[in-house]
Write an enzyme that holds these catalytic residues in place. Structure first.
Site, PDB file in Angstrom:
ATOM      1  N   ALA A   4      -5.567   5.001   4.086  1.00 38.21           N
ATOM      2  CA  ALA A   4      -4.686   4.478   5.128  1.00 38.21           C
ATOM      3  C   ALA A   4      -5.021   5.150   6.478  1.00 38.21           C
ATOM      4  O   ALA A   4      -6.166   5.092   6.935  1.00 38.21           O
ATOM      5  CB  ALA A   4      -3.230   4.667   4.700  1.00 38.21           C
ATOM      6  N   PHE A  56      -8.088   7.363   6.752  1.00 38.13           N
ATOM      7  CA  PHE A  56      -9.358   6.618   6.778  1.00 38.13           C
ATOM      8  C   PHE A  56      -9.680   6.198   8.220  1.00 38.13           C
ATOM      9  O   PHE A  56     -10.798   6.380   8.707  1.00 38.13           O
ATOM     10  CB  PHE A  56      -9.189   5.423   5.844  1.00 38.13           C
ATOM     11  CG  PHE A  56     -10.225   4.357   5.940  1.00 38.13           C
ATOM     12  CD1 PHE A  56     -11.477   4.547   5.383  1.00 38.13           C
ATOM     13  CD2 PHE A  56      -9.935   3.149   6.554  1.00 38.13           C
ATOM     14  CE1 PHE A  56     -12.434   3.545   5.452  1.00 38.13           C
ATOM     15  CE2 PHE A  56     -10.878   2.153   6.620  1.00 38.13           C
ATOM     16  CZ  PHE A  56     -12.134   2.345   6.070  1.00 38.13           C
ATOM     17  N   SER A  57      -8.681   5.690   8.931  1.00 42.71           N
ATOM     18  CA  SER A  57      -8.899   5.265  10.326  1.00 42.71           C
ATOM     19  C   SER A  57      -9.270   6.452  11.208  1.00 42.71           C
ATOM     20  O   SER A  57      -9.996   6.303  12.193  1.00 42.71           O
ATOM     21  CB  SER A  57      -7.643   4.623  10.901  1.00 42.71           C
ATOM     22  OG  SER A  57      -7.113   3.678  10.043  1.00 42.71           O
ATOM     23  N   ASP A 107       1.723  -3.350   1.479  1.00 40.59           N
ATOM     24  CA  ASP A 107       1.864  -1.895   1.381  1.00 40.59           C
ATOM     25  C   ASP A 107       3.157  -1.401   2.029  1.00 40.59           C
ATOM     26  O   ASP A 107       3.785  -0.465   1.530  1.00 40.59           O
ATOM     27  CB  ASP A 107       0.656  -1.220   2.039  1.00 40.59           C
ATOM     28  CG  ASP A 107      -0.603  -1.427   1.213  1.00 40.59           C
ATOM     29  OD1 ASP A 107      -0.525  -1.271  -0.014  1.00 40.59           O
ATOM     30  OD2 ASP A 107      -1.644  -1.777   1.786  1.00 40.59           O
ATOM     31  N   GLY A 108       3.534  -2.031   3.151  1.00 41.53           N
ATOM     32  CA  GLY A 108       4.759  -1.601   3.839  1.00 41.53           C
ATOM     33  C   GLY A 108       5.973  -1.768   2.942  1.00 41.53           C
ATOM     34  O   GLY A 108       6.878  -0.933   2.929  1.00 41.53           O
TER      35      GLY A 108
HETATM   36  N1  LIG Z   1      -4.457   3.604  12.942  1.00 47.21           N
HETATM   37  C1  LIG Z   1      -4.047   3.455  11.695  1.00 47.21           C
HETATM   38  O1  LIG Z   1      -4.800   3.209  10.753  1.00 47.21           O
HETATM   39  C2  LIG Z   1      -2.594   3.620  11.384  1.00 47.21           C
HETATM   40  C3  LIG Z   1      -1.656   3.909  12.384  1.00 47.21           C
HETATM   41  C4  LIG Z   1      -0.322   4.060  11.988  1.00 47.21           C
HETATM   42  C5  LIG Z   1       0.047   3.917  10.646  1.00 47.21           C
HETATM   43  N2  LIG Z   1      -0.903   3.640   9.731  1.00 47.21           N
HETATM   44  C6  LIG Z   1      -0.600   3.534   8.311  1.00 47.21           C
HETATM   45  O2  LIG Z   1       0.402   2.587   8.056  1.00 47.21           O
HETATM   46  C7  LIG Z   1       1.126   3.059   6.934  1.00 47.21           C
HETATM   47  C8  LIG Z   1       2.405   2.294   6.852  1.00 47.21           C
HETATM   48  O3  LIG Z   1       2.053   1.011   6.377  1.00 47.21           O
HETATM   49  P1  LIG Z   1       2.887  -0.292   6.776  1.00 47.21           P
HETATM   50  O4  LIG Z   1       2.330  -1.428   5.989  1.00 47.21           O
HETATM   51  O5  LIG Z   1       4.348   0.030   6.706  1.00 47.21           O
HETATM   52  O6  LIG Z   1       2.546  -0.417   8.300  1.00 47.21           O
HETATM   53  P2  LIG Z   1       1.639  -1.515   9.015  1.00 47.21           P
HETATM   54  O7  LIG Z   1       2.217  -2.875   8.726  1.00 47.21           O
HETATM   55  O8  LIG Z   1       1.466  -1.062  10.424  1.00 47.21           O
HETATM   56  O9  LIG Z   1       0.278  -1.427   8.206  1.00 47.21           O
HETATM   57  C9  LIG Z   1      -0.696  -0.456   8.337  1.00 47.21           C
HETATM   58  C10 LIG Z   1      -1.899  -0.835   7.487  1.00 47.21           C
HETATM   59  O10 LIG Z   1      -2.132   0.252   6.579  1.00 47.21           O
HETATM   60  C11 LIG Z   1      -2.338  -0.304   5.271  1.00 47.21           C
HETATM   61  N3  LIG Z   1      -1.976   0.711   4.283  1.00 47.21           N
HETATM   62  C12 LIG Z   1      -0.774   1.312   4.079  1.00 47.21           C
HETATM   63  N4  LIG Z   1      -0.871   2.202   3.075  1.00 47.21           N
HETATM   64  C13 LIG Z   1      -2.159   2.138   2.615  1.00 47.21           C
HETATM   65  C14 LIG Z   1      -2.887   2.824   1.601  1.00 47.21           C
HETATM   66  N5  LIG Z   1      -2.336   3.783   0.849  1.00 47.21           N
HETATM   67  N6  LIG Z   1      -4.198   2.504   1.425  1.00 47.21           N
HETATM   68  C15 LIG Z   1      -4.795   1.560   2.181  1.00 47.21           C
HETATM   69  N7  LIG Z   1      -4.177   0.898   3.169  1.00 47.21           N
HETATM   70  C16 LIG Z   1      -2.866   1.190   3.392  1.00 47.21           C
HETATM   71  C17 LIG Z   1      -1.474  -1.531   5.239  1.00 47.21           C
HETATM   72  O11 LIG Z   1      -1.914  -2.434   4.240  1.00 47.21           O
HETATM   73  C18 LIG Z   1      -1.705  -2.095   6.632  1.00 47.21           C
HETATM   74  O12 LIG Z   1      -2.884  -2.862   6.694  1.00 47.21           O
HETATM   75  C19 LIG Z   1       1.254   4.526   7.203  1.00 47.21           C
HETATM   76  O13 LIG Z   1       1.532   5.271   6.055  1.00 47.21           O
HETATM   77  C20 LIG Z   1      -0.115   4.839   7.770  1.00 47.21           C
HETATM   78  O14 LIG Z   1      -1.015   5.229   6.766  1.00 47.21           O
HETATM   79  C21 LIG Z   1      -2.206   3.490  10.064  1.00 47.21           C
HETATM   80  N1  LIG Z   2      12.742  -7.354   3.932  1.00 52.59           N
HETATM   81  C1  LIG Z   2      12.106  -6.960   5.032  1.00 52.59           C
HETATM   82  N2  LIG Z   2      12.658  -7.143   6.232  1.00 52.59           N
HETATM   83  C2  LIG Z   2      12.059  -6.716   7.331  1.00 52.59           C
HETATM   84  N3  LIG Z   2      10.893  -6.088   7.370  1.00 52.59           N
HETATM   85  C3  LIG Z   2      10.285  -5.875   6.202  1.00 52.59           C
HETATM   86  C4  LIG Z   2      10.844  -6.312   4.969  1.00 52.59           C
HETATM   87  N4  LIG Z   2       9.999  -5.973   3.981  1.00 52.59           N
HETATM   88  C5  LIG Z   2       8.958  -5.366   4.564  1.00 52.59           C
HETATM   89  N5  LIG Z   2       9.132  -5.297   5.895  1.00 52.59           N
HETATM   90  C6  LIG Z   2       8.251  -4.664   6.856  1.00 52.59           C
HETATM   91  O1  LIG Z   2       7.294  -5.600   7.306  1.00 52.59           O
HETATM   92  C7  LIG Z   2       6.068  -4.908   7.563  1.00 52.59           C
HETATM   93  C8  LIG Z   2       4.920  -5.592   6.868  1.00 52.59           C
HETATM   94  O2  LIG Z   2       5.205  -5.606   5.488  1.00 52.59           O
HETATM   95  P1  LIG Z   2       4.096  -5.410   4.432  1.00 52.59           P
HETATM   96  O3  LIG Z   2       3.299  -4.189   4.757  1.00 52.59           O
HETATM   97  O4  LIG Z   2       4.740  -5.452   3.105  1.00 52.59           O
HETATM   98  O5  LIG Z   2       3.236  -6.702   4.645  1.00 52.59           O
HETATM   99  P2  LIG Z   2       1.811  -6.800   5.259  1.00 52.59           P
HETATM  100  O6  LIG Z   2       1.717  -5.967   6.504  1.00 52.59           O
HETATM  101  O7  LIG Z   2       1.490  -8.231   5.351  1.00 52.59           O
HETATM  102  O8  LIG Z   2       0.984  -6.185   4.084  1.00 52.59           O
HETATM  103  P3  LIG Z   2      -0.053  -4.980   4.108  1.00 52.59           P
HETATM  104  O9  LIG Z   2       0.727  -3.806   4.674  1.00 52.59           O
HETATM  105  O10 LIG Z   2      -0.419  -4.787   2.680  1.00 52.59           O
HETATM  106  O11 LIG Z   2      -1.167  -5.413   4.985  1.00 52.59           O
HETATM  107  C9  LIG Z   2       6.231  -3.469   7.064  1.00 52.59           C
HETATM  108  O12 LIG Z   2       6.428  -2.603   8.147  1.00 52.59           O
HETATM  109  C10 LIG Z   2       7.450  -3.557   6.187  1.00 52.59           C
HETATM  110  O13 LIG Z   2       8.204  -2.354   6.160  1.00 52.59           O
END
Ligand SMILES: NC(=O)c1ccc[n+]([C@@H]2O[C@H](COP(=O)([O-])OP(=O)(O)OC[C@H]3O[C@@H](n4cnc5c(N)ncnc54)[C@H](O)[C@@H]3O)[C@@H](O)[C@H]2O)c1
Ligand SMILES: Nc1ncnc2c1ncn2[C@@H]1O[C@H](COP(=O)(O)OP(=O)(O)OP(=O)(O)O)[C@@H](O)[C@H]1O
Length: 319
Positions: free
Chosen positions: A195, A198-199, A79-80
């Protein structure tokens, strides 16, 4: 599909920090180039991915408008990574196709196992596009707009200091609703409902619903219910001047802005949707069950779903 002088282009955005994502990015690039498509790669990512932007069928993305002229953006990661791709292409509005190489990948359409069918769908142009509601966010100080951003998931107003609450008044359409001492306030879209919203105890909202969501994070207050508001409304969060220290605004956990006491954040429906590529007609309910691992065993729907997916292993026990 965009006409780009006879050549079909896709922009590749990959999580370059993961071995499996790099490997899949290379394999998809090779397959798409073999089918005559041009794969555009972000120069900073090319070396990490082991892709030569001077090679046949591969080209470097320009600094501005990386996806201009591309029919879609192929996103390899979780998702990130999809949120990062959405940031890169927000102005152009190019559709995003996520292949999940992350942990959750809620926003992704395809899984690792679907690579062949994903290539076929792209090459054959067999996909649908779903517009997702976004947010436009403004920060006001002394009546002036001092910052602007947007979000696909949410805009969260949060305390900056771990040891202090933030004090806010929340408003809907210019009318004050409540005052919360809290860790923060999440203003989310239906897409973001699974996201941070939900938490924080907010409702899950199916993507076909148009609404603005607002939910406090750990409010020390008797009234602290999640709110579901008209998509035409304007939500506002005012950081009270008596708040000790700064707050911070986060958009999709990617774009941050300091919020001094007295700052006012307004959130409204975004002018530009984010466009997601859909390859399957799977209902959102199935996605929710699959991604969150919800316990549906024993319900006849689970058997029906497996039968549709062609997995007969459990049919005898569930029939
Ligand atoms: N306590 C929390 O739940 C918390 C705190 C800070 C940020 N976030 C979320 O993290 C998002 C950024 O994601 P990231 O991956 O760059 O950061 P991250 O790596 O910290 O991941 C946060 C989690 O949120 C999940 N997520 C992101 N968007 C989602 C969506 N639309 N539906 C379901 N799950 C989703 C990701 O898969 C990951 O497991 C923010 O937009 C925010 O929603 C959540
Ligand atoms: N090319 C990159 N270099 C450094 N950081 C990256 C890169 N691509 C993604 N990231 C960062 O790494 C973090 C994790 O990436 P991503 O969310 O895609 O994977 P994940 O956490 O394993 O998957 P999910 O979010 O679905 O659980 C995010 O904050 C994302 O912005």
């Amino acid at each position: 599909m965009t006409d780009t002088g006879g050549l079909r282009r896709v922009l590749l955005v990959a999580h370059t920090g993961r071995d499996d994502a790099r490997e899949v990015a290379r394999a998809l690039t090779k397959a798409l180039v073999a089918h005559g498509l041009v794969v555009r790669v972000i120069p900073d990512e090319a070396a990490d991915l082991g892709l030569d932007t001077a090679g046949d069928g591969i080209e470097p993305a320009p600094d501005q408008d990386a996806s201009a002229g591309c029919e879609l953006v192929l996103v390899i990661g979780g998702d990130g990574t999809i949120l990062r791709a959405a940031e890169l292409t927000h102005d152009a509005g190019t559709p995003l196709l996520g292949v999940n190489l992350g942990h959750v990948g809620f926003l992704a359409e395809a899984e690792y196992e679907d690579l062949e069918s994903t290539i076929d769908a792209i090459v054959g142009g067999r996909y649908a596009i779903e517009d997702r509601f976004t947010l436009d966010v403004t920060v006001h100080r002394d009546g002036e707009v001092v910052a602007q951003t947007w979000a696909l998931n949410e805009a969260s107003v949060e305390k900056a200091a771990r040891e202090r609450m933030i004090e806010v008044v929340v408003e809907v359409d210019g009318r004050p609703l409540s005052r919360w001492g809290c860790d923060g306030v999440v203003c989310a879209t239906p897409t973001g409902s699974t996201a941070y919203n939900f938490s924080a105890g907010g409702p899950i909202v199916w993507p076909g619903v148009e609404a603005l969501l607002m939910v406090p994070i750990s409010a020390h207050a008797l009234f602290a219910r999640p709110l579901v508001v008209s998509p035409a409304s304007v939500l506002a969060v005012e950081v009270l001047a008596r708040t000790d220290g700064f707050g911070v605004l986060w958009a999709d956990g990617r774009r941050a802005f300091d919020l001094p006491p007295g700052a006012r954040i307004e959130v409204r429906r975004g002018a530009r949707p984010v466009r997601l590529v859909r390859l399957h007609e799977a209902p959102f309910t199935d996605r929710l069950v699959a991604k969150f691992g919800l316990p549906v065993e024993g319900w006849r729907g689970s058997t029906e779903r497996r039968r549709r997916l062609g997995d007969g292993r459990h049919e005898e026990t569930d029939a």
